[in-house]
Design an enzyme around this catalytic site. Structure first.
Site, mmCIF file in Angstrom:
data_model
loop_
_atom_site.group_PDB
_atom_site.id
_atom_site.type_symbol
_atom_site.label_atom_id
_atom_site.label_comp_id
_atom_site.label_asym_id
_atom_site.label_seq_id
_atom_site.Cartn_x
_atom_site.Cartn_y
_atom_site.Cartn_z
ATOM 1 N N ASN A 83 19.628 42.814 -6.943
ATOM 2 C CA ASN A 83 20.043 41.479 -6.531
ATOM 3 C C ASN A 83 21.029 41.472 -5.363
ATOM 4 O OD1 ASN A 83 20.022 41.240 -9.956
ATOM 5 N ND2 ASN A 83 18.542 40.069 -8.736
ATOM 6 N N VAL A 90 25.016 39.065 -1.816
ATOM 7 C CA VAL A 90 24.584 38.946 -3.200
ATOM 8 C C VAL A 90 23.655 37.749 -3.347
ATOM 9 C CG1 VAL A 90 25.351 38.479 -5.563
ATOM 10 C CG2 VAL A 90 26.654 40.041 -4.108
ATOM 11 N N CYS A 91 22.543 37.961 -4.026
ATOM 12 C CA CYS A 91 21.593 36.885 -4.300
ATOM 13 C C CYS A 91 21.725 36.508 -5.763
ATOM 14 C CB CYS A 91 20.163 37.350 -3.992
ATOM 15 S SG CYS A 91 18.926 36.057 -4.226
ATOM 16 N N ILE A 92 22.418 35.420 -6.010
ATOM 17 C CA ILE A 92 22.657 34.949 -7.363
ATOM 18 C C ILE A 92 22.579 33.425 -7.358
ATOM 19 C CG2 ILE A 92 25.165 34.876 -7.059
ATOM 20 C CD1 ILE A 92 25.458 35.811 -9.937
#
Length: 236
Positions: A83, A90-92
Site C-alpha cells: 500500500n 501511502v495509499c490509504i
C-alpha cells in the site's frame, strides 16, 4: 502565493500541541522549518512484526483548507509494502478526499472527512504496516510477494527478506542520528513524554497567530517533491 487559512492554522496548532503532550506510542513528530503545515514523522517498528527495530521517516503536508481536505503522507525511508507507492506516498482510504476520483470503489464514509485528524492517520498507517490491504494495491509486486509469503506460512521469504533488509538500513540511519530505537515491547509501549518548555512551545506556535498570509508555505526547494506529487496523481 498561497493564502493561509485561519481554521487550518488553529486546527494544526491544537493537534501538534496535543501530540507533544500526549504522544502516540511508536511515533515522534516535529515541524519542518517551523512550518505548521509540514511535519516530519518518525515511526518505530512495532515489536513482534517484520518491522521490529526499524526507524522509518515520513513527511506530512497539510492543505490550506485542512481539516476539510486530507494531508499527504509520504515515506522518506525506502519502504517495500503493498500500500505504499515506490515514490513513498501511502495509499490509504482516509487520505483520499470524499469527492476525489481515486479509489472509486470506496464509500464516501471510508474516505477523508473533517472528523479525522493526525492521530487517526498515524494509527491507520501503523495498522497498514502490520496488515496490508491487498485489494487495489499501490505496489503490485509487493502485494504479490506478500500474498505468497502469507499463503506459504512464511516459507516463501522474498517479501520478508526485502522488508528486513530495509529495517536494517533504517537502523543504520537511526545510529547516525543518535536515535535509540525501542527493541522490547516494554520500551515501545512506554510513551516518550519529552519535557517541552511551555514558554518556548507557546512562542513557536504563537507565531502563527500573526501568520503572514502572503507567505508561500511551500517555497522550500523541493522540486523533486512536486514531480513526485504529479506522478502520484497520475498514478491514481
Amino acid at each position: 502565493m498561497a493564502i493561509s487559512s485561519g481554521a487550518a492554522l488553529k486546527a494544526l496548532q491544537i493537534e501538534y500541541k496535543n501530540l507533544l503532550s500526549d504522544p502516540i506510542e511508536g511515533f515522534q513528530v516535529k515541524l519542518v522549518y517551523d512550518d505548521i503545515f509540514v511535519w516530519d514523522v518518525s515511526i518505530f517498528g512495532p515489536p513482534d512484526t517484520l518491522y521490529e527495530g526499524g526507524y522509518f521517516k515520513a513527511r506530512m503536508k497539510f492543505p490550506l483548507d485542512y481539516p476539510y481536505s486530507p494531508p499527504t503522507f509520504r515515506f522518506i525511508t525506502k519502504m517495500w509494502h503493498p500500500n505504499i507507492f515506490e515514490t513513498g506516498y501511502v495509499c490509504i482510504s482516509i487520505l483520499h478526499a470524499p469527492h476525489s476520483g481515486a479509489m472509486r470503489e470506496l464509500q464516501p464514509s471510508e474516505k477523508w472527512n473533517p472528523t479525522q485528524n493526525v492521530r487517526t492517520i498515524l494509527l491507520s498507517v501503523l495498522s497498514l504496516l502490520n496488515e496490508p490491504i491487498i485489494n487495489n494495491p499501490a505496489n503490485v509486486n509487493a502485494a504479490e510477494m506478500y500474498i505468497r509469503w502469507t499463503n506459504s506460512s512464511g516459507a516463501d521469504k522474498q517479501y520478508e527478506r526485502i522488508v528486513r533488509e530495509q529495517v536494517l538500513e533504517s537502523r543504520q540511519s537511526a545510529e547516525i542520528e543518535g536515535i535509540i530505537v525501542p527493541l522490547t515491547l516494554e520500551d515501545y509501549c512506554m510513551k516518550t513524554r519529552e519535557k517541552v518548555l511551555l514558554d518556548s512551545s507557546d512562542e513557536l506556535l504563537g507565531e502563527y497567530d500573526f501568520y503572514d498570509e502572503d507567505y508561500d508555505l511551500y517555497e522550500e526547494s523541493e522540486s523533486s517533491d512536486d514531480e513526485l506529487n504529479k506522478n502520484y496523481t497520475d498514478t491514481l
